[in-house]
Design a protein around this motif. Structure first.
Motif, short mmCIF file in Angstrom:
data_model
loop_
_atom_site.label_atom_id
_atom_site.label_comp_id
_atom_site.label_asym_id
_atom_site.label_seq_id
_atom_site.Cartn_x
_atom_site.Cartn_y
_atom_site.Cartn_z
N VAL A 113 0.84 -1.20 0.00
CA VAL A 113 0.00 0.00 0.00
C VAL A 113 0.88 1.25 0.00
O VAL A 113 1.89 1.30 0.71
N GLY A 114 0.51 2.22 -0.80
CA GLY A 114 1.24 3.47 -0.87
C GLY A 114 2.31 3.50 -1.94
O GLY A 114 2.90 4.56 -2.20
N MET A 115 2.57 2.36 -2.57
CA MET A 115 3.63 2.36 -3.59
C MET A 115 3.21 3.19 -4.81
O MET A 115 2.06 3.16 -5.21
N PRO A 116 4.15 3.96 -5.37
CA PRO A 116 3.83 4.71 -6.59
C PRO A 116 3.71 3.76 -7.79
O PRO A 116 4.49 2.83 -7.92
N VAL A 117 2.69 4.03 -8.60
CA VAL A 117 2.43 3.17 -9.76
C VAL A 117 2.17 4.03 -10.99
O VAL A 117 1.86 5.22 -10.88
N GLU A 118 2.30 3.40 -12.14
CA GLU A 118 2.00 4.08 -13.41
C GLU A 118 1.27 3.11 -14.32
O GLU A 118 1.45 1.90 -14.24
N VAL A 119 0.47 3.67 -15.21
CA VAL A 119 -0.40 2.85 -16.04
C VAL A 119 0.39 2.15 -17.15
O VAL A 119 1.39 2.68 -17.66
N VAL A 120 -0.04 0.94 -17.47
CA VAL A 120 0.37 0.24 -18.68
C VAL A 120 -0.93 -0.28 -19.30
O VAL A 120 -1.90 -0.53 -18.59
N PHE A 121 -0.95 -0.42 -20.60
CA PHE A 121 -2.15 -0.92 -21.26
C PHE A 121 -1.87 -2.32 -21.77
O PHE A 121 -0.84 -2.57 -22.39
N GLU A 122 -2.79 -3.23 -21.46
CA GLU A 122 -2.64 -4.62 -21.88
C GLU A 122 -3.88 -5.04 -22.67
O GLU A 122 -5.00 -4.63 -22.34
N THR A 123 -3.68 -5.87 -23.67
CA THR A 123 -4.78 -6.34 -24.50
C THR A 123 -5.24 -7.70 -24.00
O THR A 123 -4.44 -8.63 -23.87
N GLU A 124 -6.52 -7.81 -23.70
CA GLU A 124 -7.13 -9.04 -23.23
C GLU A 124 -7.37 -10.00 -24.40
O GLU A 124 -7.40 -9.56 -25.55
N PRO A 125 -7.56 -11.29 -24.11
CA PRO A 125 -7.87 -12.25 -25.19
C PRO A 125 -9.10 -11.87 -26.00
O PRO A 125 -9.19 -12.19 -27.18
N ASP A 126 -10.04 -11.14 -25.39
CA ASP A 126 -11.25 -10.74 -26.13
C ASP A 126 -11.03 -9.50 -26.99
O ASP A 126 -11.94 -9.04 -27.66
N GLY A 127 -9.83 -8.94 -26.96
CA GLY A 127 -9.51 -7.81 -27.81
C GLY A 127 -9.56 -6.45 -27.13
O GLY A 127 -9.11 -5.46 -27.68
N ARG A 128 -10.15 -6.39 -25.93
CA ARG A 128 -10.20 -5.11 -25.22
C ARG A 128 -8.81 -4.73 -24.72
O ARG A 128 -8.06 -5.58 -24.28
N THR A 129 -8.50 -3.45 -24.76
CA THR A 129 -7.29 -2.94 -24.13
C THR A 129 -7.68 -2.37 -22.78
O THR A 129 -8.59 -1.53 -22.71
N VAL A 130 -7.02 -2.84 -21.73
CA VAL A 130 -7.40 -2.45 -20.37
C VAL A 130 -6.20 -1.81 -19.68
O VAL A 130 -5.05 -2.16 -19.93
N PRO A 131 -6.48 -0.86 -18.78
CA PRO A 131 -5.38 -0.26 -18.00
C PRO A 131 -5.02 -1.15 -16.82
O PRO A 131 -5.90 -1.64 -16.11
N ARG A 132 -3.73 -1.35 -16.62
CA ARG A 132 -3.23 -1.98 -15.40
C ARG A 132 -2.11 -1.07 -14.91
O ARG A 132 -1.72 -0.11 -15.59
N PHE A 133 -1.59 -1.36 -13.74
CA PHE A 133 -0.57 -0.47 -13.16
C PHE A 133 0.64 -1.28 -12.74
O PHE A 133 0.52 -2.40 -12.26
N ARG A 134 1.80 -0.69 -12.95
CA ARG A 134 3.07 -1.31 -12.55
C ARG A 134 3.78 -0.34 -11.62
O ARG A 134 3.48 0.86 -11.61
N PRO A 135 4.76 -0.85 -10.86
CA PRO A 135 5.53 0.05 -10.01
C PRO A 135 6.13 1.16 -10.86
O PRO A 135 6.65 0.92 -11.95
N ALA A 136 6.03 2.39 -10.37
CA ALA A 136 6.56 3.53 -11.13
C ALA A 136 8.08 3.51 -11.11
O ALA A 136 8.69 3.13 -10.10
N ALA A 137 8.66 3.93 -12.20
CA ALA A 137 10.12 3.94 -12.32
C ALA A 137 10.72 4.98 -11.38
O ALA A 137 10.09 5.96 -11.04
#
Ligand code: ZN
Length: 137
Positions: A113-137
């Motif tokens: 909790v509290g960790m800085p994150v930044e968005v990445v976009f990933e494409t699902e098997p159904d073709g939708r692109t969804v936002p997920r978050f990874r640790p910020a650089a």
């Protein structure tokens, strides 16, 4: 003869379609109420503060902090079983809006909790692109 895959957003509300169309272009955006300026997510037809139906889209920085999370260790749905264990997170964007999302690029044991994150976009098997978050650089 091959058929086109079904549209995963066929029955989705218009606001959700607009959100995912922006994600497909690599843009994270939330709705801004035209009447009172309140930002909101998830996409929905009315303002959560004043119930106005007018809105515009506001692009976000894609940066935020991990507000809370849970680790999912069991899921009977084959689509999700392959990902176990996975994290369901609530990210508070720098713009102040909270977003239920998933994390990417981090082992569940290292999430905090509290960790800085930044968005990445990933494409699902159904073709939708969804936002997920990874640790910020
Ligand atoms: Zn409003």
């Amino acid at each position: 003869m091959t058929q086109a895959p079904p549209d995963p957003l066929l029955n989705a509300p218009q606001e959700a379609r607009e959100f995912y169309e922006r994600c497909a272009r690599g843009e994270l955006a939330v709705q801004r109420c035209s009447a009172c300026g309140t930002l909101r997510h998830y996409p929905r037809p009315h303002c959560t503060r004043c119930l106005s139906s007018g809105y515009t889209w506001q692009g976000c920085s894609g940066r935020g902090t991990l507000y809370t999370f849970t680790v999912i260790r069991q899921n009977l749905n084959p689509r999700f079983r392959e990902r176990l264990p996975y994290v369901v997170a609530v990210v508070e964007l720098d713009e102040g809006v909270r977003m239920v999302t998933g994390l990417a690029g981090i082992d569940a044991a290292h999430v905090d909790v509290g960790m800085p994150v930044e968005v990445v976009f990933e494409t699902e098997p159904d073709g939708r692109t969804v936002p997920r978050f990874r640790p910020a650089a």
